[in-house]
Structures are given as structure tokens and as C-alpha cells.
Motif scaffolding. Structure first.
Motif, PDB file in Angstrom:
ATOM      1  N   ASN A 343     -32.670  14.136   7.012  1.00  0.00           N
ATOM      2  CA  ASN A 343     -32.245  12.798   6.598  1.00  0.00           C
ATOM      3  C   ASN A 343     -32.585  11.800   7.683  1.00  0.00           C
ATOM      4  O   ASN A 343     -32.681  12.146   8.854  1.00  0.00           O
ATOM      5  CB  ASN A 343     -30.742  12.760   6.357  1.00  0.00           C
ATOM      6  N   GLU A 346     -29.032   8.224   9.340  1.00  0.00           N
ATOM      7  CA  GLU A 346     -27.711   8.826   9.182  1.00  0.00           C
ATOM      8  C   GLU A 346     -26.626   7.982   9.832  1.00  0.00           C
ATOM      9  O   GLU A 346     -25.541   7.835   9.281  1.00  0.00           O
ATOM     10  CB  GLU A 346     -27.712  10.236   9.783  1.00  0.00           C
ATOM     11  N   PRO A 369     -25.408  11.062   2.892  1.00  0.00           N
ATOM     12  CA  PRO A 369     -25.500  11.263   4.338  1.00  0.00           C
ATOM     13  C   PRO A 369     -26.573  10.402   4.999  1.00  0.00           C
ATOM     14  O   PRO A 369     -26.541  10.192   6.195  1.00  0.00           O
ATOM     15  CB  PRO A 369     -25.862  12.748   4.463  1.00  0.00           C
ATOM     16  N   GLY A 370     -27.508   9.897   4.214  1.00  0.00           N
ATOM     17  CA  GLY A 370     -28.604   9.108   4.779  1.00  0.00           C
ATOM     18  C   GLY A 370     -29.704   9.064   3.755  1.00  0.00           C
ATOM     19  O   GLY A 370     -29.492   9.438   2.604  1.00  0.00           O
TER      20      GLY A 370
END
Lengths: 528, 261
Positions: A343, A346, A369-370
Motif C-alpha cells: 500500500n 498509509e 489502509p491506503g
């Protein structure tokens, strides 16, 4: 000849445009309009039915998870659209992109799963004539970098071969890459089936599973390398001892964040319980109103007013929780796998959850989460392509190769090299796509990338690339990918509409853009 | 405007080109001087194209010599010819209509920062040079970003000529530059050729069908028929009737008039 006629020059007929006019007559303006329209649609139609306020960002398409998922689809498409688009600008096109994705993914997954070997087949006469294999080289544990490198060797070679055949034979790229499409897809299925004979795989399956979650391998101090999930479920005594070794400010930070989450989860649970309790009462109230029972209406109304529930008490934070949260913050020990499959942003998405209080799902936890890493790879690739196409010598060569091949050759442009390189570039883009996919989901399937070649070409055409070559921009390709990806997602967020309508819509958009592009091209070509 | 004292920039001696049993050129000798427009006239199939292709390195002559500035030279490819300063502007002009003036001007020879094909283009400098070079031979371009497709035929011809000169052409071969153009644009191209002539150091070989155009700007003529030179001379020596007669391959126009009568 009068003097007034004399003073008028040919160049006077080309009126210099004002900056506003030249801005709105840029070829990308149409696609950008469609893109804004789609953003509007996604915003407007995704408002929940009960809501009366007009707030484009309240819809599901624009929550944190929606952005994460939409951008993933858009950027994956964007990556291959760049490969397809640049090739079309140079006057050729590639139908093998989709199969190349499947092939690259399978190749990478297989090397990650079973290692890489080079074998020499030979005919053995010991105990009857049969085929034997001599292993020249075997690498059992392939690192992500090596897997990507091996895959690139194969895919770039395929790209080169296709390009070489096309420039040497003069055959249309349609036919040659159509051959590539079938060849690569078949080769992928054949190799996956023949490799899937180990006891741990379903025989004959065209998938590769059980690849470890490479991007989530971490180096836990005192324990060595292990998968993140395995680390979180170490014996509790071990976890507690990990916390003991942490500096106190780290612990304080983690526990503050955990307390916030626990609070949010408790609030969400309370809301859920209230809704659960009140809903049957409201239903009863409706029934009572329907049956005109005044006494019942009164009692139920009172009950609803006085409805109370004890708020859920937030979960207390233990040292085990802190240890698990700490494990989540440890960076990956496989940066290359994390670069492609992990990711990005974040910290921003974290900050949006705590303290901004957005990015929260229905259960009170952090929603997204991202962004997927492929977004970053798309951005990097787009920047590189933009610079190469509009700012470098190669860019001029690409335009002229597609615009007027004989003129380019007459001026010493190595058109064959340009074309072959672009076939290799489109194979490279397909490999990037597959790399992101493999490291994200840790599996591979022979059917991956099916029909992607047509989606990539469609995105390029929507973005203002002319199929006959020589015309188009990287910005256009980016916008085209946005339109295609948004449409694909947006229609699923519109309640009451069959999701497949996105194809109807895109079919319309493709033809409209192609007509528009042709019009622009004719205007520029002038009287030639 | 003859420059009698200078040496010929390019000279051919007894040039022969055979394609199998077909003799396209049968001993053509030709001298072209700097600052001169040398008109190469002849009917279709006379061998004009073969001659300029031999001069620009597309064909290799079967026998005979090509001398550039007095030195015997052999061309194995068009690249060899352009390296010694022979620039050919073909009828199709080798322009990409979809890109800008500057990008066409520098196509294949872009100015850039750094080495290798991924060098960043020096766009500003190239814009300025393109405008300057075209202004030198009489066409003012307002916008170097303008796509070539939006230019007139005459402007395109000028662009191709300016490009050939800028990249070191000492001998400029123009293949039918006025064909497929309107009357006004033909004049524009002729003016451009005149300007190039006035630069003084460039020899121009002009292939044309049009006797009027040749008379307007040519200093010297060579007439070709069936692969041979059937007449040549400076503009002073030749009368209009001579030119017309020689262009038709030596046949008397008078005869034709009789036949038609």
C-alpha cells in the motif's frame, strides 16, 4: 497587384489563438469533460436513497474504500493503456497485452512457488527409449527481484520477437499480435497444467496458489523473518516480552491509537444495538397507525422515546493488543514485493482515520489502509512516458514513425528500432500489471488479463489516440483510463441499474471519441 | 547569374545506369555551379529521376563518375550523399503533417541535452532556428508549434528546403517542387528558390516539367531524352522555342502542329 493584397502573407491565415481558446481546443478537452461528468454521476447517484441533501462526497463511491478500489482499477488499466497508446501513436498495435499479463503472472508465480531451473532434455536409452532431463541450473528460493527479472527476460523477448516479425515481414500488427494472443494464453495454460502435478497442488489446475504473502514478511527483532500474520499469533508471553522491549513513547502512541479505535468500535456497536432495538418498535408503530389503535400508538411512541440502552464499554487495551499493533507498524523485509503489491499513502489514510475521523467503516474500524501500490507505479510510468513522448528525441521519433513512416525513414529515424522498442514496452507494461497483481493477491491464474488488450486500446482511443497513428498525448491516455475505470465502477454504485450498462455506455463513448479524434486529425492534416 | 570562374560543385562524367537490359542513363555529363539554378528538363521517363537518384545515393551508377567539389565520390546510401552535402527534397517532402514545424525541421537530427535518444529536446533553441532559417529564404512563420498539416503547400516546400540547407546541403536537388501546387503557391516556391540562389554558395538542381518556371529562374539548362543529354546551355544562349523543342525530346513542335492540323 494592389498593395493591400501584397501585404497579406500566407502566415496571416494562421490566426494565433488566445490562451483560453487554445486550452479548450486541446484534443484532451472532450475526454476531460466526460471524466468530470462521470465523477458527477458517481457522486450524485451514490447518495443513499434516504438522503435529501446534495452532497457528492457522501456516496459510497467516494468513501475511502471506494477511492482505494476505484483507483486500483483505473491505475491497472492506465498502466497497460500507456503501453498500448504509445504503440498506437507509432502506428502499430498490440493484441497480446492481455495474454502477456496472464503469462507474466504465471511465470512470476511459478518461479516464486517452485523456483527457477534451466533443464536440457535428452533421449535416454537406459531401460527403453525415453526422455530425460539434465538440470543445468536450479534456484530453489527465488527472491521477488529475481522473479521479476526472469519474467521480464521472457516477456521482453516475446515483445521483441513480435516487433521483429512485424517490421521485417511488413505484416499487419493485428495478425501477428493476434497470433501472440493465442500463443501466449495457450503456453500459459500448458505450463501451469504441467507444473501442477505436485502433491500440494490440484492436478491440472491452471492456477498457482499458496505462495507466501511475500510483501508481509517482516523482520521481528529476536525472532527473525516471518509472515506478519504468524508474528501476530505468537504465544502471548512472547508478544508481551516484545512490548517490554519497546520504548515508552512508542507504547504510548500505539495505546492512544488503540484506545481511539476501541472507543469508535464501542460507539458503532451502541448505535447498532439502538437501531436493532428501535427497529421492531417502529415497525409495531406503523402497524398500530395502520390499524388506528390510538392506545397502542401512544404506548409505542412512549416506548421509543424512552428507549435506552447501556452504551457498550470500550474494550480495554492489553499488552498483547499493543504488540499486535506494533507488529503492524513494522516495515516489510521484502521492499521490492512491497513496492509492487503493498500500500501507499498509509500515513495519510491513517491520519484521515485518526484524528480526522473519516475513513471509518460501519464497525468503527479504519476503512482503507491506503492506496494500492499500482497507483504509484502508474503515476511514475505516466510521468516517464510524458517526458519521453513530449520532451525527448525518442518522442519525436515515435510521432513521426506513426505520422508518416516514409518521411521518418527519409530523415534517418530508426523506425524499425522505434517500433520494436515499443512492442517491448507494451510487454513491459503488461509485466508491470502482472507484477502488481501477483504481489497483491499472492496467486496467479491462467485466465488473468483476459480481454485487457481491448480495454487498453479502448482507453487509449477514448483518450484521444488516433488509430492510424501519429497523434495523441500521454495526458489523453491517462484521462482515457480514468473514464474507462470510472465507468466500470460507477455503474455498480448506481442503485437500480444493471451494472452491465457500463459496457453500453463505454461502447457509445468509444465510438463518439473515435469520431471526435478523426475530426481533429483531419483538421490538422489540412489539405494533404 | 553565372559564375564562370568558380569550379563546379557537383559534376557527373559519362554516368551510365543500367537496370538489367534496360539502359536508364546512357553517359550523362553535367556540371552544376554554386549560386546557380540548373534546370533539368525532359519528358516523363527520360531519366531525370534516375539521374537524381544516382546523385542522392539511392542508386549506384553502373559506370561513370560523380565528382563533388572536384573529388570523385561514391555513394552507397542516401546517408553518404547527405554527408558530403547533397540534399534532396522529394515531391512528398518527407514531412509529418501531424506534428509541428519545429519537430519536422529537426526530425531525426534533434538538438538535445545529453547523449542518446532519451536526451531532452532543446525546444526553445530549435523553435528559434526553425523560424530564422525559414525567414532567410523568405517565409515568416508566426507559430513554430503550428502543425505542418495546417501550412500551405508553398510553406511546406520552404520548410523542406530550409531544413536541407540548414543541415549542410551544398547541392540542393528539388524534385518537381511546383507540381501539385496552386498558381500563387508556385510563385512562392519560385521566390524561395531565387532566395536560395542569392545565398550564392548553393548549387540547385531543379527538376521540372514546366518550361515557364524554368525560364523564370534557371541559369543553365540540361535537357534529357531517352537517357541522354540532348542539349544544354545557359539561359542567354537558349531561346524559348529551343527550350520547348528540347523539352519535347527534340521533336519539332512545328511537326506536331502539322500532325494535328
Amino acid at each position: 497587384m494592389s498593395s493591400s493584397e501584397n501585404s497579406r502573407k500566407e502566415s496571416d491565415r494562421h490566426n494565433p489563438k488566445s490562451s483560453l481558446i487554445s486550452l479548450i481546443s486541446r484534443p484532451e478537452i472532450g475526454p476531460i469533460g466526460v471524466m468530470i461528468l462521470l465523477f458527477g454521476m458517481l457522486g450524485y447517484f451514490s447518495i443513499p436513497a434516504s438522503e435529501t441533501t446534495w452532497n457528492p462526497f457522501a456516496g459510497e463511491g467516494f468513501n475511502a474504500l471506494g477511492i482505494r478500489n476505484n483507483l486500483r482499477v483505473i491505475s491497472q488499466l492506465g498502466i497497460i493503456a500507456l503501453g498500448a497508446g504509445l504503440l498506437i501513436i507509432a502506428g502499430e498495435f498490440d493484441l497480446s497485452i492481455g495474454s502477456m499479463i496472464g503469462f507474466a503472472g504465471a511465470c512470476m508465480a511459478m518461479t516464486l512457488r517452485w523456483g527457477f531451473s534451466i533443464v536440457l532434455p535428452y533421449i535416454s536409452f537406459d531401460g527403453g527409449t525415453h526422455l530425460e532431463f539434465y538440470t543445468l541450473l536450479h534456484i530453489p528460493n527465488v527472491t521477488p527481484t529475481l522473479a521479476i527479472f526472469i519474467t521480464l527476460c521472457f516477456t521482453l523477448t516475446f515483445g521483441w520477437v513480435q516487433g521483429f516479425i512485424i517490421v521485417r515481414s511488413g505484416l499487419p500488427s493485428f495478425i501477428v499480435t493476434l497470433g501472440g494472443l493465442f500463443f501466449l494464453r495457450g503456453l500459459t495454460e500448458v505450463s501451469l497444467r504441467s507444473f501442477n502435478h505436485r502433491p500440494d497442488q490440484a492436478k491440472g489446475a491452471t492456477t498457482v496458489t499458496e505462495i507466501p504473502d511475500i510483501k508481509n514478511i517482516i523482520n521481528l527483532p529476536g525472532y527473525g523473518e516471518m509472515e506478519r500474520e504468524a508474528a501476530k499469533y505468537l504465544p502471548e508471553t512472547d508478544l508481551i516480552s516484545i512490548v517490554k522491549n519497546l520504548p515508552s513513547d512508542v507504547i504510548a502512541k500505539i495505546s492512544e491509537r488503540l484506545e481511539y479505535t476501541a472507543q469508535r468500535v464501542a460507539e458503532a456497536k451502541t448505535d447498532l444495538l439502538i437501531a436493532k432495538g428501535v427497529k421492531p418498535l417502529e415497525k409495531a408503530l406503523e402497524n398500530a397507525i395502520a390499524s388506528d389503535n390510538e392506545f397502542m400508538i401512544k404506548t409505542i411512541q412512549e416506548k421509543i422515546e424512552n428507549f435506552k440502552i447501556d452504551p457498550v464499554i470500550p474494550k480495554s487495551i492489553t499488552e498483547v493488543d499493543i504488540a499486535r499493533a506494533y507488529i503492524d507498524t513494522i516495515g516489510s523485509a521484502r521492499p521490492i514485493a512491497d513496492f509492487f503489491g503493498g500500500n501507499i499513502l498509509e500515513t495519510i489514510f491513517d491520519w484521515l482515520y485518526f484524528p480526522i475521523d473519516w475513513n471509518v467503516n460501519n464497525f468503527g474500524n479504519q476503512f482503507a489502509p491506503g492506496l494500492y501500490s499500482c497507483v504509484m507505479i502508474w503515476v511514475i510510468l505516466s510521468l516517464v512516458c510524458y517526458i519521453v513522448l513530449s520532451k525527448t528525441q525518442v518522442g519525436n521519433w515515435i510521432y513521426s514513425t506513426g505520422g508518416n513512416l516514409s518521411a521518418a525513414q527519409a530523415n534517418g529515424v530508426p523506425t524499425n528500432k522505434v517500433k520494436i522498442s515499443l512492442f517491448m514496452f507494451s510487454a513491459f507494461c503488461a509485466t508491470l500489471f502482472a507484477t502488481c497483481q501477483v504481489f497483491e493477491v499472492n496467486t496467479s491464474d491462467a485466465a488473468k488479463g483476459n480481454l485487457k488488450e481491448l480495454e487498453a486500446i479502448a482507453a487509449a482511443v477514448i483518450g484521444g489516440i488516433v488509430m492510424t497513428g501519429g497523434f495523441g498525448t500521454v495526458l489523453g491516455i491517462i484521462v482515457g483510463a480514468f473514464i474507462f475505470g470510472l465507468a466500470k465502477e460507477a455503474f455498480f454504485y448506481i442503485p437500480g441499474i444493471d451494472g452491465s450498462f457500463y459496457r453500453v455506455f463505454l461502447g457509445f463513448v468509444i465510438i463518439a471519441s473515435a469520431l471526435l479524434n478523426e475530426n481533429i486529425r483531419k483538421r490538422i492534416m489540412g489539405n494533404i | 547569374m553565372t559564375v564562370p570562374n568558380s569550379n563546379p560543385l557537383i559534376e557527373t562524367k559519362e554516368l551510365v545506369k543500367k537496370f538489367g537490359s534496360f539502359t536508364a542513363l546512357n553517359g550523362v555529363s553535367l556540371k552544376v555551379y554554386p549560386g546557380e539554378v540548373h534546370a533539368l528538363l525532359g519528358d516523363n521517363g527520360a531519366g531525370k529521376s534516375t539521374l537524381i537518384k544516382a546523385l542522392s545515393g539511392v542508386h549506384q551508377p553502373t559506370s561513370g563518375k560523380i565528382l563533388v567539389e572536384g573529388k570523385e565520390t561514391k555513394f552507397n546510401s542516401p546517408r553518404d550523399a547527405s554527408e558530403v552535402g547533397i540534399g534532396t527534397v522529394y515531391q512528398d517532402l518527407a514531412l509529418n503533417s501531424l506534428t509541428s514545424v519545429t519537430r519536422n525541421f529537426f526530425l531525426g537530427r534533434e538538438l538535445k541535452f545529453g547523449n542518446g535518444p532519451f536526451g531532452i529536446l532543446k525546444m526553445k533553441k530549435m523553435h528559434n532556428i526553425a523560424i530564422e532559417e525559414m525567414a532567410k529564404i523568405g517565409i515568416k512563420i508566426e507559430d513554430p508549434e503550428q502543425p505542418v498539416g495546417t501550412m500551405s503547400g508553398g510553406q511546406r516546400q520552404t520548410l523542406a528546403i530550409a531544413r536541407a540547407i540548414y543541415f549542410g546541403a551544398k547541392v540542393l536537388i528539388l524534385d518537381e517542387p511546383t507540381s501539385a501546387l496552386g498558381q500563387k503557391q508556385q510563385m512562392e516556391v519560385l521566390k524561395t528558390i531565387k532566395k536560395v540562389q542569392q545565398l550564392g554558395n548553393i548549387a540547385i538542381i531543379l527538376i521540372t516539367h514546366n518550361e515557364i518556371h524554368a525560364r523564370l529562374i534557371a541559369d543553365r539548362y540540361t535537357f534529357i531524352s531517352l537517357g541522354e543529354v540532348i542539349g544544354s546551355g545557359s539561359s542567354k544562349d537558349l531561346e524559348g522555342d529551343d527550350i520547348r523543342r528540347l523539352m519535347a525530346g527534340g521533336a519539332e513542335v512545328g511537326d506536331l502542329a502539322k500532325e494535328l492540323a
